[in-house]
Motif scaffolding. Structure first.
Motif, PDB file in Angstrom:
ATOM      1  N   ASN A   1      -5.329   1.836   0.675  1.00 53.43           N
ATOM      2  CA  ASN A   1      -4.376   2.253  -0.344  1.00 53.43           C
ATOM      3  C   ASN A   1      -2.944   2.264   0.175  1.00 53.43           C
ATOM      4  O   ASN A   1      -2.024   1.871  -0.552  1.00 53.43           O
ATOM      5  N   ILE A   2      -2.736   2.704   1.394  1.00 54.57           N
ATOM      6  CA  ILE A   2      -1.369   2.687   1.944  1.00 54.57           C
ATOM      7  C   ILE A   2      -0.975   1.263   2.318  1.00 54.57           C
ATOM      8  O   ILE A   2       0.145   0.816   2.066  1.00 54.57           O
ATOM      9  N   ARG A   3      -1.916   0.527   2.903  1.00 55.38           N
ATOM     10  CA  ARG A   3      -1.632  -0.831   3.363  1.00 55.38           C
ATOM     11  C   ARG A   3      -1.446  -1.815   2.205  1.00 55.38           C
ATOM     12  O   ARG A   3      -1.060  -2.955   2.414  1.00 55.38           O
ATOM     13  N   TYR A   4      -1.704  -1.360   0.979  1.00 60.18           N
ATOM     14  CA  TYR A   4      -1.533  -2.230  -0.185  1.00 60.18           C
ATOM     15  C   TYR A   4      -0.092  -2.717  -0.292  1.00 60.18           C
ATOM     16  O   TYR A   4       0.169  -3.783  -0.838  1.00 60.18           O
ATOM     17  N   GLY A   5       0.846  -1.916   0.224  1.00 59.47           N
ATOM     18  CA  GLY A   5       2.242  -2.338   0.199  1.00 59.47           C
ATOM     19  C   GLY A   5       2.583  -3.359   1.264  1.00 59.47           C
ATOM     20  O   GLY A   5       3.602  -4.047   1.166  1.00 59.47           O
TER      21      GLY A   5
ATOM     22  N   ARG B   1       2.905   4.255   0.715  1.00 61.12           N
ATOM     23  CA  ARG B   1       2.761   2.825   0.438  1.00 61.12           C
ATOM     24  C   ARG B   1       4.126   2.164   0.279  1.00 61.12           C
ATOM     25  O   ARG B   1       4.373   1.069   0.804  1.00 61.12           O
TER      26      ARG B   1
ATOM     27  N   LYS C   1       6.075  -0.678   2.774  1.00 61.48           N
ATOM     28  CA  LYS C   1       6.540  -1.984   2.298  1.00 61.48           C
ATOM     29  C   LYS C   1       7.967  -2.271   2.747  1.00 61.48           C
ATOM     30  O   LYS C   1       8.361  -3.420   2.912  1.00 61.48           O
TER      31      LYS C   1
END
Length: 617
Positions: free
Chosen positions: A453-457, A509, A513
Motif C-alpha cells: 500500500n505504501i509502495r504503490y506510490g 504513499r 512518491k
C-alpha cells in the motif's frame, strides 16, 4: 468537447451485429493459427474415421453375417477396432487443442477488457455500475471459455459429420437420400426459429445475472450501513426479487432450449423410422443389400445425432454470442480522455519564481452526469512554483472538481489548464499524473500488506525508503504494533485500520512518491488533534519547495498558506492571505467565525498550527 452522459450507456447497450462479433472474436483467435490448424486437422480426421466405421458395418453384414464367413467377420471387427483406436487418438488431440484454445482466448480477452477498462474516463463509471462490468469480466468470459473449449468444438464436429454422412448417404442409396434431403429443412426450421429466441433470452439472462451480482456487491460493500439501519430484512427481500427475476429469464431460456431439442429429436427419429420402413421394403424386394441398409441406417443415425447435438449446443452458442457482444461492447467504449497520447512532461519548472507553474484559464465545466449544472464557471486561478494554494468554500463550490480536472480525469468544456505554460491536453496523461501525488479525504487502500500500500506510490522503492516515508507520516509506530508489522494485510479497503491510520498510510504513499506537485484533499481530516499536529509537521516538510494545492474545510490547517482561494458555486470570489480575506471576503470571514470559537479579527491571527489544530469543524 461534448460530454454527453448517454453516450457511455449507448456503448454498452448497443449490440454489435453477429458478423462483427465473430470478427472481433477472430482477432483473439488469429494469433493461434497453428493450434487452430492442428485442431481442424484432428477434427476432420476424427469425423472421417467415424464415417468410415459405416463401411466397416457394411462389410460386417454383407461379407460376415450374410456370407457366413468367419475370416471376413474377424477382418471387419479388426477394422472397426482399428478405426475406433484412431478415432480415440484424434478425439483426444482435438479435445485438448480446442480446450487449450478456449482457455487461451478467454484469458487474452479477459486481459484486453480489463486493460481497456482501467484506462476509461471516470464519467463512464458514473453511468455504468461496477458490478455489471465485473459480471462481464468474470461470468461472460467464463461462459465464453466453456463455449469455445467445448460447445464450439462439438458443433464443428457435428457439422462435419452431418455433411459427410449426407454425402455417403447419396453414394449408398440415392432414393433414400432424396427423402432425407426433403426432411432436412423440416429439421433446420425449428433450430433457426427457436435459436433466435434463445439468443435474445440468453443475453437477457446474462444481464439479469449481472444485476444480481451488482446488487449483492453493493450491499456487501456497505454492510455496516445496512446493519446499523437494521435493513437486513429489506435487503433480503430486494435481493430475492433480483434473483427471482434472473431465474424467470433463465427459466424461459431453458424452456425454449428444451422445446428446440425435443422438436428436433422428434423430427429426426421420426424421419429415421420412415427411412427404415422404406429401406426395409427395398431390401426385402432385393433392390438393396442388408449391408447397404445397415450402412445407410448407420449414416442416418450419425446425421440424426449430429443434428441433435447441433440443436443442443446451438443455444449455448447463442449464449456465447450474447456474452461476446457484451464483452466487445466494453472494448468498443472510447475513452473521452486518451491514455497514451501526447508528449511527455519534460520540465515542470516554470523558470521564474513569479511565473505561474499551474494556471486555470477561464475554466467552464459540467460533469457528464449533470450537464445542466455547472461545477466551475469562468474560473481563473494560478499558482507559482514552490507555492502553496489553499482552496476553501462551502460544499459544492468546485474545490474537488479542480483536482479532478488537474489530474485530467475530465477535460474542461471551455478554457485550458496549463503546466509550465503547456496545455495539459497536449501531455500524456501517464506522464502528467506521474508529476502529481494525491492524499484524498477518503484514502483508498488495497487488500494487501502495508508494504504494497505504501509502495504503490513508488513500486521500485526499497524497504528502507518505505519505512522512512512511514516515519515521516508518523505511521511507523502503529505499523510496528500490527500483528505482522509491515507484512500485515489491511483487509478490504483497509478495513483493519482506523480512519486516522488509513490517512497516514495514504500520506506515507504520497511522501514516498516524492512528486513535483502535491494535492492535499483535507489530508488531516481523519486525525485526532495530536496526530494532526505531527502529520501537519510532516506535510510542511514535504511541502517545502514543492507546489501544493490544498482543499481545506478546516481553516486552522491552512492559515499559513501562501495564497487562499475562496470558491462558491464554481466561481472564484476572492483570493489572498488569511488576514486579507478576513477583511475583503464576507464568505471567508463567515466560515472563519463558524469554525473558531470566537470571531477572528485580522490582527489576532498569530496562532501557530499547534494551537489551531484542535479547532472544531
Amino acid at each position: 468537447m461534448s460530454n454527453d452522459s448517454d453516450s457511455n450507456t449507448d456503448n454498452t447497450t448497443k449490440s454489435p451485429r453477429s458478423l462483427s462479433v465473430l470478427f472481433h472474436l477472430w482477432q483473439f483467435m488469429r494469433p493461434y493459427k497453428g493450434t487452430l490448424w492442428g485442431a481442424g486437422i484432428a477434427l476432420v480426421l476424427t469425423a472421417g474415421i467415424t464415417l468410415s466405421i459405416g463401411q466397416g458395418v457394411r462389410i460386417l453384414i454383407d461379407e460376415g453375417f450374410v456370407a457366413q464367413s468367419t475370416e471376413a467377420l474377424t477382418q471387419a471387427v479388426f477394422v472397426i477396432i482399428g478405426l475406433s483406436l484412431l478415432m480415440a487418438i484424434g478425439t483426444y488431440t482435438r479435445f485438448y487443442l480446442v480446450s487449450w484454445l478456449g482457455e487461451r482466448v478467454t484469458a487474452d480477452l479477459r486481459k484486453a477488457v480489463f486493460n481497456h477498462i482501467i484506462t476509461l474516463h471516470p464519467s463512464y463509471f458514473e453511468t455504468n455500475r461496477s458490478g455489471e462490468i465485473m459480471s462481464r469480466l468474470t461470468t461472460d468470459t467464463t461462459l465464453l471459455q466453456n463455449i469455445i473449449g467445448s460447445s464450439f468444438s462439438m458443433a464443428l464436429r457435428s457439422s462435419l459429420t452431418f455433411i459427410g454422412a449426407l454425402i455417403l448417404l447419396l453414394v449408398t442409396n440415392l432414393k433414400l437420400s432424396l427423402i432425407v434431403l426433403l426432411g432436412v429443412p423440416l429439421v433446420l426450421a425449428p433450430i433457426l426459429l427457436y435459436g433466435r429466441r434463445v439468443r435474445k433470452l440468453s443475453k437477457a439472462s446474462q444481464d439479469s445475472i449481472a444485476d444480481v451480482g451488482s446488487y449483492a456487491g453493493e450491499i456487501i460493500q456497505h454492510i455496516k450501513t445496512v446493519q446499523s439501519y437494521t435493513r437486513e430484512s429489506h435487503e433480503q427481500q430486494a435481493f430475492g426479487k433480483e434473483v427471482e427475476t434472473a431465474f424467470d429469464v433463465a427459466r424461459r431460456r431453458v424452456r425454449q432450449r428444451a422445446m428446440l431439442i425435443a422438436t428436433v429429436i422428434l423430427l429426426v427419429f421420426g424421419a429415421i423410422t420412415g427411412l427404415l420402413w422404406v429401406g426395409g421394403n427395398d431390401m426385402l424386394a432385393g433392390r438393396m443389400t442388408g449391408g447397404d441398409l445397415g450402412a445407410f441406417v448407420f449414416y442416418a443415425i450419425m446425421m440424426a445425432s449430429a443434428v441433435a447435438t447441433i440443436s443442443e449446443v446451438y443455444g449455448e452458442l447463442q449464449r456465447a454470442t450474447g456474452a461476446t457482444e457484451r464483452l466487445i461492447a466494453l472494448l468498443q467504449v472510447d475513452s473521452l480522455i486518451p491514455f497514451d497520447q501526447g508528449q511527455k512532461v519534460r520540465n515542470v519548472d516554470s523558470g521564474d519564481d513569479q511565473e505561474a507553474l499551474l494556471a486555470f484559464e477561464d475554466i467552464q465545466f459540467c460533469y457528464p452526469s449533470r450537464p445542466e449544472q455547472p461545477a466551475l464557471q469562468h474560473l481563473n486561478l494560478s499558482i507559482a512554483e514552490g507555492q502553496s494554494l489553499a482552496l476553501v468554500g462551502p460544499s459544492g463550490a468546485g474545490k474537488s472538481t479542480l483536482f479532478e480536472l488537474l489530474q485530467r480525469f475530465y477535460d474542461p468544456d471551455q478554457g485550458a489548464i496549463t503546466l509550465a505554460g503547456t496545455d495539459i491536453r497536449e501531455l500524456s496523461t501517464e506522464s502528467l499524473r506521474q508529476q502529481l501525488a494525491v492524499v484524498p479525504q477518503q484514502p483508498a487502500l488495497f487488500t494487501a500488506d502495508v508494504w504494497y500500500n505504501i509502495r504503490y506510490g513508488k513500486p521500485d522503492a526499497t524497504d528502507e525508503e518505505v519505512i522512512a516515508a512511514a516515519k515521516a507520516a508518523h505511521a511507523h509506530d502503529f505499523i510496528e504494533k500490527l500483528p505482522d508489522g509491515y507484512n500485515s494485510h489491511l483487509g478490504e479497503q483497509g478495513a483493519r485500520l482506523s480512519g486516522g491510520q488509513k490517512q497516514r498510510i495514504a500520506i506515507a504513499r504520497a511522501i514516498l512518491k516524492d512528486p513535483k506537485i502535491l494535492l492535499l484533499d483535507e489530508a488531516t481530516s481523519a486525525l485526532d488533534a495530536e496526530s494532526e499536529y505531527h502529520v501537519q509537521q510532516a506535510l510542511e516538510t514535504l511541502m517545502q519547495n514543492r507546489t501544493t494545492l490544498i482543499i481545506a474545510h478546516r481553516l486552522a490547517t491552512i492559515l499559513h498558506a501562501d495564497q487562499i482561494a475562496v470558491l462558491d458555486h464554481g466561481k472564484l470570489i476572492a483570493q489572498g492571505k488569511h488576514s486579507e480575506l478576513l477583511e475583503s471576503s464576507p464568505l471567508y470571514k463567515r466560515l472563519a467565525d463558524l469554525q473558531f470559537q470566537e470571531p477572528i479579527v485580522p490582527d489576532a491571527v498569530s496562532a501557530a498550527p499547534a494551537a489551531t489544530a484542535a479547532a472544531t469543524d
